[in-house]
Design an enzyme around this catalytic site. Structure first.
Site, PDB file in Angstrom:
ATOM      1  N   HIS A   1       0.842  -1.202   0.000  1.00 32.23           N
ATOM      2  CA  HIS A   1       0.000   0.000   0.000  1.00 32.23           C
ATOM      3  C   HIS A   1       0.876   1.251   0.000  1.00 32.23           C
ATOM      4  CE1 HIS A   1      -3.587   2.408   1.424  1.00 32.23           C
ATOM      5  NE2 HIS A   1      -2.596   3.163   1.888  1.00 32.23           N
ATOM      6  N   GLU A   2       1.886   1.279   0.876  1.00 26.84           N
ATOM      7  CA  GLU A   2       2.737   2.469   0.980  1.00 26.84           C
ATOM      8  C   GLU A   2       3.636   2.625  -0.252  1.00 26.84           C
ATOM      9  OE1 GLU A   2       1.953   4.522   3.086  1.00 26.84           O
ATOM     10  OE2 GLU A   2       0.733   3.213   4.336  1.00 26.84           O
TER      11      GLU A   2
ATOM     12  N   HIS B   1       1.689   4.182  -2.959  1.00 25.97           N
ATOM     13  CA  HIS B   1       1.610   5.641  -2.828  1.00 25.97           C
ATOM     14  C   HIS B   1       2.820   6.296  -3.502  1.00 25.97           C
ATOM     15  CE1 HIS B   1      -1.959   6.343  -0.572  1.00 25.97           C
ATOM     16  NE2 HIS B   1      -1.569   5.719   0.517  1.00 25.97           N
TER      17      HIS B   1
ATOM     18  N   GLU C   1      -6.446   6.587  -1.108  1.00 28.38           N
ATOM     19  CA  GLU C   1      -6.409   5.405  -0.256  1.00 28.38           C
ATOM     20  C   GLU C   1      -7.035   4.208  -0.957  1.00 28.38           C
ATOM     21  OE1 GLU C   1      -4.795   5.023   2.733  1.00 28.38           O
ATOM     22  OE2 GLU C   1      -4.027   6.961   2.070  1.00 28.38           O
TER      23      GLU C   1
END
Length: 299
Positions: free
Chosen positions: A143-144, A147, A227
């Site tokens: 997820h990070e 980003h 998100e």
């Protein structure tokens, strides 16, 4: 389905950024109309100020952000499990290896920062590392890393900059109102007896007053869309939607972080750091985890 969701979220984010610039221009026009007798001139000045804010914040040091959040840098020897997971996710995402940090806090959380993949960094709390298994940790770091790969951090930084510019301009306009600038303009309009001028005056005043709230709402919408996109992109990297779902469920049941997280940093985290209750929940920078889980299950 996955790639359609990613493409849809990207389109929505760029649309929201366009709305941000329109809102900034509208506020500038209102201020210029009220105090400079030139709406176009005010609009140009507002866009220049917003651009300066955005550029200055884009090049803000990653070290400052990490320092603000009490993070310490680690390496392969001091935190091998976390380091290797980040390394694997960065390799799959085809980005440079980001710097790795740990925040000593029992709360479950993580975030990424940096203006581009070349100077990016990721951080995870000690609580997250103690609770997540390997698959869940891969999902969170995926997820990070997403980003970083998707340049979400740069977009979020621009959103913060534009919101700050709008708030500053509105605050400046409020102080000018006390100095009587709008009153002089109103007197001129009354003498002219022009109904359109009165309507424009009222619209301009409302724009100045309501702009900060509108900017906050747009900023929240941008953060929430990113998100959703990062969740979907993590599944793309790990090929394991259940790992992301399980990680989100653990985040949903976690306690708030113990150390205070400022509003600017809160938008960076994968989970709401403070988990406020009441009306503050409407101003969360993240969508409800239940909604994020539902989207992943429907992919």
């Amino acid at each position: 389905m996955l790639f359609e969701q990613i493409a849809r979220n990207k389109r929505r984010t760029w649309l929201l950024l366009a709305v941000f610039f329109i809102l900034l221009a509208f506020v500038g026009y209102a201020i210029g109309y009220l105090w400079m007798r030139s709406g176009v001139g005010g609009m140009i000045i507002a866009l220049i100020i917003g651009g300066i804010y955005a550029v200055s914040m884009i090049f803000q040091s990653t070290d400052i952000v990490m320092s603000m959040n009490g993070a310490r840098e680690v390496n392969e020897q001091s935190a091998p499990d976390l380091y290797h997971v980040v390394e694997d996710m960065a390799m799959v995402a085809q980005i440079p290896m980001p710097r790795v940090f740990i925040i000593d806090d029992p709360g479950l959380n993580a975030f990424a920062t940096g203006s581009n993949p070349a100077n990016a960094a990721v951080a995870a709390t000690s609580g997250l590392l103690s609770v997540m298994n390997r698959e869940e940790l891969e999902a969170v770091m995926g997820h990070e890393v997403s980003h970083i790969r998707n340049y979400d951090i740069r977009i979020s930084t621009i959103a913060v900059a534009l919101a700050s510019a709008i708030t500053m301009l509105s605050s400046m306009a409020g102080r000018m109102m006390w100095w009587g600038g709008a009153g002089r303009r109103r007197s001129d309009d009354d003498r002219e007896g022009n109904g359109l001028e009165v309507v424009m005056l009222l619209i301009s005043l409302l724009a100045v007053i309501l702009a900060p709230l509108a900017a906050t709402l747009v900023q929240l919408a941008i953060s929430r869309q990113r998100e959703f996109l990062a969740d979907a992109s993590s599944v793309e990297l790990t090929r394991n939607p259940q790992g992301m779902i399980n990680a989100l469920l653990k985040l949903d049941n976690s306690e708030p972080m113990q150390h205070h997280v400022d509003d600017a940093s809160a938008a960076l985290y994968i989970n709401e750091p403070q988990k406020e209750s009441g009306l503050k929940k409407f101003f969360y920078t993240h969508p409800p985890i239940a909604e994020r889980v539902e989207r992943l299950r429907n992919m």
